[in-house]
Design a protein around this motif. Sequence first.
Motif, PDB file in Angstrom:
ATOM      1  N   UNK A  37      -3.851 -19.001  -1.373  1.00 14.18           N
ATOM      2  CA  UNK A  37      -3.868 -17.575  -1.059  1.00 14.18           C
ATOM      3  C   UNK A  37      -3.171 -16.755  -2.154  1.00 14.18           C
ATOM      4  N   UNK A  38      -3.760 -15.606  -2.479  1.00 15.24           N
ATOM      5  CA  UNK A  38      -3.176 -14.748  -3.507  1.00 15.24           C
ATOM      6  C   UNK A  38      -2.514 -13.558  -2.831  1.00 15.24           C
ATOM      7  N   UNK A  39      -1.261 -13.276  -3.185  1.00  9.42           N
ATOM      8  CA  UNK A  39      -0.623 -12.076  -2.646  1.00  9.42           C
ATOM      9  C   UNK A  39      -0.062 -11.247  -3.781  1.00  9.42           C
ATOM     10  N   UNK A  40       0.111  -9.965  -3.515  1.00 10.28           N
ATOM     11  CA  UNK A  40       0.683  -9.054  -4.489  1.00 10.28           C
ATOM     12  C   UNK A  40       2.078  -8.668  -4.043  1.00 10.28           C
ATOM     13  N   UNK A  92       0.824  -1.205   0.000  1.00  8.73           N
ATOM     14  CA  UNK A  92       0.000   0.000   0.000  1.00  8.73           C
ATOM     15  C   UNK A  92       0.857   1.254   0.000  1.00  8.73           C
ATOM     16  N   UNK A 137      -2.889  -5.204 -10.182  1.00  9.10           N
ATOM     17  CA  UNK A 137      -4.255  -5.489  -9.746  1.00  9.10           C
ATOM     18  C   UNK A 137      -4.815  -6.721 -10.429  1.00  9.10           C
ATOM     19  N   UNK A 138      -5.961  -6.577 -11.073  1.00  9.07           N
ATOM     20  CA  UNK A 138      -6.619  -7.730 -11.699  1.00  9.07           C
ATOM     21  C   UNK A 138      -6.622  -7.617 -13.219  1.00  9.07           C
ATOM     22  N   UNK A 192       1.981 -11.069  -8.983  1.00 12.87           N
ATOM     23  CA  UNK A 192       0.870 -11.630  -8.200  1.00 12.87           C
ATOM     24  C   UNK A 192       1.179 -13.085  -7.988  1.00 12.87           C
ATOM     25  N   UNK A 238      -3.757  -1.483 -12.248  1.00 14.45           N
ATOM     26  CA  UNK A 238      -2.513  -1.363 -11.501  1.00 14.45           C
ATOM     27  C   UNK A 238      -2.539  -0.067 -10.715  1.00 14.45           C
TER      28      UNK A 238
END
Lengths: 138, 559
Positions: free
Chosen positions: B499-502, B182, B519-520, B491, B529
Amino acid sequence: MIRKNRANRIYLICTFIFAAVAIVYFVLQAMNKNIDLYLTPTQAKSGQYEIDGSFKLGGMVAIDSIETGSELDVTFVVTDFKNSMTVNYSGVLPSLFKENSGVVASGFYDQDAEIFVAEEILAKHDENYMPIKIEVEN
Amino acid sequence: MGGGVYLLSKFLTNDFSFLYVAQNSNVLLPTFYKVSAFWSAHEGSFYLMILLLSFASSVGLYISKDHAFTSYVITSQGIIVFTYLLFMIFVSSPFLRLDFAPANGADLNPLLQDPLLAIHPPIIFSGYVFYAVTFCYVIAGLFSGFSKELFQHLKIWAGISWFTLSFGILLGSIWAYYELGWGGYWFWDPVENISLMPWIAGTALTHSLVYSRDKLLLSWMVFLAILTFLLSVFGSFIVRSGILNSVHSFAADPSRGIFLLSIFALFSLISFALFIKNFTKMESAWPKVGSRNYLVVLNNIVLSGILLVVFIGTLYPILTEVIFRQKLSIGPDYFSQLISPLVLVLIALFTYEQFMSLSVKTIFKLSGLLVVSATVLFIVLPANVYLNLIFSFVFLVVLAIKAIYDFQQRGTLIQPHKVLGHFSVALMTLAIIFNHNFSERVDIRISPGDEIKVMNADIQFESIDIVAEQNFDSVKANFVVNENITLTPEKRIYKVGGQITSETAVNSNIVKDYLIVLGDRFEDGSWSAAFSIKYGILIIWLSAGLLLVSMLYGTIRRA
């Protein structure tokens, strides 16, 4: 000597009291400005809470409700299985955001359009993460 | 010690018949993280803390010779270790066995699979443990009196604890910046605040040692030491116990929560009982108004104010949730609005302290000059610059000039650790306000091969790759910013648990950082993004490094 010590003591205690009063005053003021309530759709619609300003909407993302629009617009429905609220957001969604899992959206409620306009989306992976009232009622 | 090695070996050999190993490790986990999985949850980190405390007290014993206070120090350390052991054995044992061993474990939380975070918890815990040792010396002082030798030990232990805890907090902050994605280094999140509170109290404690050696306000110093210890006990209990994230999990395991609260209550009760009982032994004078010691007392008052702000801001939401069943959150602005003026007051105090030896007239002239230069800067600079930024800049320049001038006059600095420490606090404040003032973030939608221009930067999205690693698959995006900076955000999808992490991509230079978080993917092949420009991050790390150096030097020069 002793008298001098007493004077020093009085000065310091006065400084201390002054500082304490000032801090408490500013803390209360800042709290007033920066507190957001966490509300479920049911609570937000119940009329018991002030929803003119900003608050945090918590619940689950309803299944099959995520719709992407042009650019980065996304709309989805937050539900507590009793009531639901449509949320509009423009931006990158957190990687843990998915349907049928917990979400906290902070923003404000647009009374005319009946849409919650989110400025920030937080997703919680833990599916137990819901405002506590719902868990008690279920 | 033996038990620690034994548990570690269970992690390394994937013995999932141990519940704790099964919950926090996995066959596919790299060896390095199998080691760090040891302290990744409540039971293990608590066990580590007990090991560290026993270790620290034995080292302390070995170093300290036979003084009047030594036996009291050992006794109080023994009591703390004993209480912790009771807690571990009855409600938080990492040695619980499962009747049927699962074939594989549940894996370590992917967010924790990071080298920085592997070492961050034990360092924070060491900081807490050292404060417990410091506390034991103060308690010993209550019984045997505060001798010169005791103060010598106190200063060293308080210094070591202060350094270690600061270092641990810094590591956590760096991790948050690079891993959480973040773009921030401090979120005023309860978990962070909980570690900041003993740090603030500890900072006040270290400063209070300056005047209490002159037999001034001895009881205040003792009070601060007790407070620091209790806050660190509170911190070590609460962080991994689940109380912070949700009151619900607190109720899920009430025996542990109640046990924790009773230990905390017991420690508080005993320390304050001792404090009140021995109050007469701490009789001491009051500092003279306007003296150097008086300034340090003012510093303590301001620091206590900051502590109070953090304390209320952190605990108020927890209390309303427990008592009124109403969840609420206190925004980060609450903290920054209240704390930044207080920090500026601190900076003003220690800047003034540098000039105390001068005559009143000169100080008066100098402060006039300061106000004039700040006003000039305020008029000259663009309107969106914060007033706080200008003040911290002026103080920083004044401190730097004074230090250079003194160095040229005398060829050496008096108390260089103090000068450097205060300078780095001013520098850090400047960098933080600078960052807060100018950093920007924008969310974009972009297809591979496209180029867009936002916030005066060119972003090119070159390509996207899929890579398979030992315990996760990853999607890597290749971005080029301003034609020469390559950024590859990722990603990851973890094989166990899904689990998905960035992974944030960061490019740093001394003025600004470029960050991209992926992002997605949309149906048309484009991606979302988050692109941000953050200012002064490297200066923040640098000033924190300088501060650590000054803390370390201030401590070892006494040893």
